[in-house]
Design a protein around this motif. Structure first.
Motif, mmCIF file in Angstrom:
data_model
loop_
_atom_site.group_PDB
_atom_site.id
_atom_site.type_symbol
_atom_site.label_atom_id
_atom_site.label_comp_id
_atom_site.label_asym_id
_atom_site.label_seq_id
_atom_site.Cartn_x
_atom_site.Cartn_y
_atom_site.Cartn_z
ATOM 1 N N UNK A 157 0.812 -1.222 0.000
ATOM 2 C CA UNK A 157 0.000 0.000 0.000
ATOM 3 C C UNK A 157 0.846 1.273 0.000
ATOM 4 N N UNK A 158 2.077 1.202 0.523
ATOM 5 C CA UNK A 158 2.923 2.405 0.565
ATOM 6 C C UNK A 158 3.624 2.669 -0.760
ATOM 7 N N UNK A 195 12.243 -9.616 2.574
ATOM 8 C CA UNK A 195 10.861 -9.328 2.979
ATOM 9 C C UNK A 195 9.894 -9.784 1.890
ATOM 10 N N UNK A 196 8.675 -9.985 2.305
ATOM 11 C CA UNK A 196 7.604 -10.382 1.383
ATOM 12 C C UNK A 196 6.465 -9.386 1.549
ATOM 13 N N UNK A 197 5.943 -8.893 0.438
ATOM 14 C CA UNK A 197 4.806 -7.970 0.474
ATOM 15 C C UNK A 197 3.569 -8.710 -0.037
ATOM 16 N N UNK A 198 2.740 -9.168 0.886
ATOM 17 C CA UNK A 198 1.561 -9.930 0.452
ATOM 18 C C UNK A 198 0.479 -9.034 -0.142
ATOM 19 N N UNK A 199 -0.251 -9.568 -1.095
ATOM 20 C CA UNK A 199 -1.463 -8.911 -1.591
ATOM 21 C C UNK A 199 -2.640 -9.285 -0.707
ATOM 22 N N UNK A 200 -3.866 -9.090 -1.217
ATOM 23 C CA UNK A 200 -5.041 -9.319 -0.373
ATOM 24 C C UNK A 200 -5.288 -10.796 -0.086
ATOM 25 N N UNK A 201 -5.321 -11.094 1.200
ATOM 26 C CA UNK A 201 -5.524 -12.471 1.656
ATOM 27 C C UNK A 201 -6.594 -12.420 2.742
ATOM 28 N N UNK A 236 -10.066 -7.176 -10.147
ATOM 29 C CA UNK A 236 -9.047 -6.374 -9.461
ATOM 30 C C UNK A 236 -7.716 -7.072 -9.275
ATOM 31 N N UNK A 237 -7.701 -8.380 -9.465
ATOM 32 C CA UNK A 237 -6.456 -9.125 -9.245
ATOM 33 C C UNK A 237 -6.097 -9.823 -10.554
ATOM 34 N N UNK A 274 -1.780 -7.621 -8.049
ATOM 35 C CA UNK A 274 -2.820 -6.669 -7.645
ATOM 36 C C UNK A 274 -2.368 -5.218 -7.612
ATOM 37 N N UNK A 275 -1.216 -4.934 -6.989
ATOM 38 C CA UNK A 275 -0.883 -3.508 -6.791
ATOM 39 C C UNK A 275 -0.587 -2.797 -8.100
#
Ligand code: COA
Length: 281
Positions: A157-158, A195-201, A236-237, A274-275
């Motif tokens: 999100x950032x 690091x891991x940046x997860x999407x919507x879960x 959206x994904x 997604x992002x």
């Protein structure tokens, strides 16, 4: 909703992490539970750390019931002294600590203009301070044993800004910076930091954290109606489905394994695209 990791066939060799010890913060529920389950299924002894005994004790019972090794410890990652004590105890009990997963996180939608100092502090301390405290605590143990892996959860999100999430986006941007800095600083100690940046879960905790105030105009990705959920996944994904804890656990297992031996300071987005496709809020 996602299937349990242990219900699914893993692409990894069953003894991939045999003999290793992993500490997973927030490892008793949601994405953290998926990570704990997979690391244990791959042969690691997993120490599940979380604030609430009900969470970590249930997780450990479930992991042991499948014949895998786990133990639990109560830990608030905001408590510097407690973090160091827990890491020392794990190292003393097992003689090593190979993998730290900084998964514990706190989050909620709240307007920045009225966010209380304590609300800001609460999320930044869990997400950023907690990640630093745990990483710092494992450093001497990993250094002394000749190396280790630290894997932290971030977010996406950032990357563009996300209203009502000043605290969490600032904290996770900090986690990204910390990941890159520690990776370089601790590479001589053979400690890999990623690091891991997860999407919507849509786990329970994420649903709770990502329910925006009704009048905020921010879309509720996890709105209850299943048809709306399915529609968002389709439109959206890019990869057309919601994420599961196993999607994140698979990346953790990869990074924890020798397959990741030349990877450090990387932040992996695991979000079905997604992002990149999401319109600005
Ligand atoms: N909106 C505005 N402020 C909120 C809030 C919300 N939805 N939720 C909590 N706060 C504020 C509290 O009012 C308090 O501030 P105050 O003392 O000025 O009133 C501060 O945040 C701390 O709240 P507290 O309930 O003591 O939280 P905690 O420190 O025990 O735990 C969280 C913090 C983030 C874990 C908790 O709020 C939470 O359960 N969040 C949702 C679940 C979640 O985060 N899951 C993780 C998914 S990534």
């Amino acid at each position: 909703m996602s299937a349990s990791v242990s219900d699914l066939r893993s692409v990894f060799r069953e003894d991939l992490l045999k003999g290793q010890v992993a500490l997973v913060t927030g490892g008793g529920t949601g994405i953290g539970l998926g990570i704990s389950e997979l690391l244990a299924a791959l042969g690691a002894h997993v120490v599940v750390a979380s604030r609430r005994p009900a969470h970590h004790e249930a997780a450990v019972s479930a992991i042991r019931a499948r014949g895998h090794a786990a133990s639990s410890v109560a830990l608030d990652v905001r408590d510097h002294a407690a973090v160091h004590a827990v890491v020392q105890e794990v190292a003393a009990t097992h003689g090593r600590l190979d993998v730290l997963v900084n998964n514990a996180a706190g989050n909620f939608y709240a307007p920045s203009a009225t966010l209380s100092p304590n609300a800001w502090k609460s999320v930044v301390e869990i997400d950023l301070y907690g990640t630093f405290y745990c990483s710092q605590a494992v450093h001497p143990v990993m250094k002394q044993q000749g190396g280790g892996r630290i894997i932290s959860t971030s977010m996406t999100l950032h990357y563009r800004g996300w209203p009502l999430m000043a605290h969490a986006t600032a904290a996770k941007a900090g986690v990204d910076a910390l990941t890159r800095t520690l990776a370089v600083e601790w590479a001589p100690d053979r400690i890999r930091v990623n690091a891991i940046a997860p999407g919507p879960i849509p786990t329970e905790g994420v649903r709770k954290a990502f329910a925006p105030p009704a009048d905020s105009g921010v879309p509720d990705l996890f709105a209850a109606a299943e048809e709306r959920m399915a529609e968002y996944a389709r439109t959206g994904i890019p990869l057309g489905r919601w994420g599961t804890p196993q999607d994140i656990a698979n990346m953790v297992a990869f990074l924890a394994s020798p397959a990741g031996d030349w990877i450090t300071g990387a932040i992996f987005v695991v979000d079905g695209g997604e992002w990149l496709a999401k319109p600005a809020p």
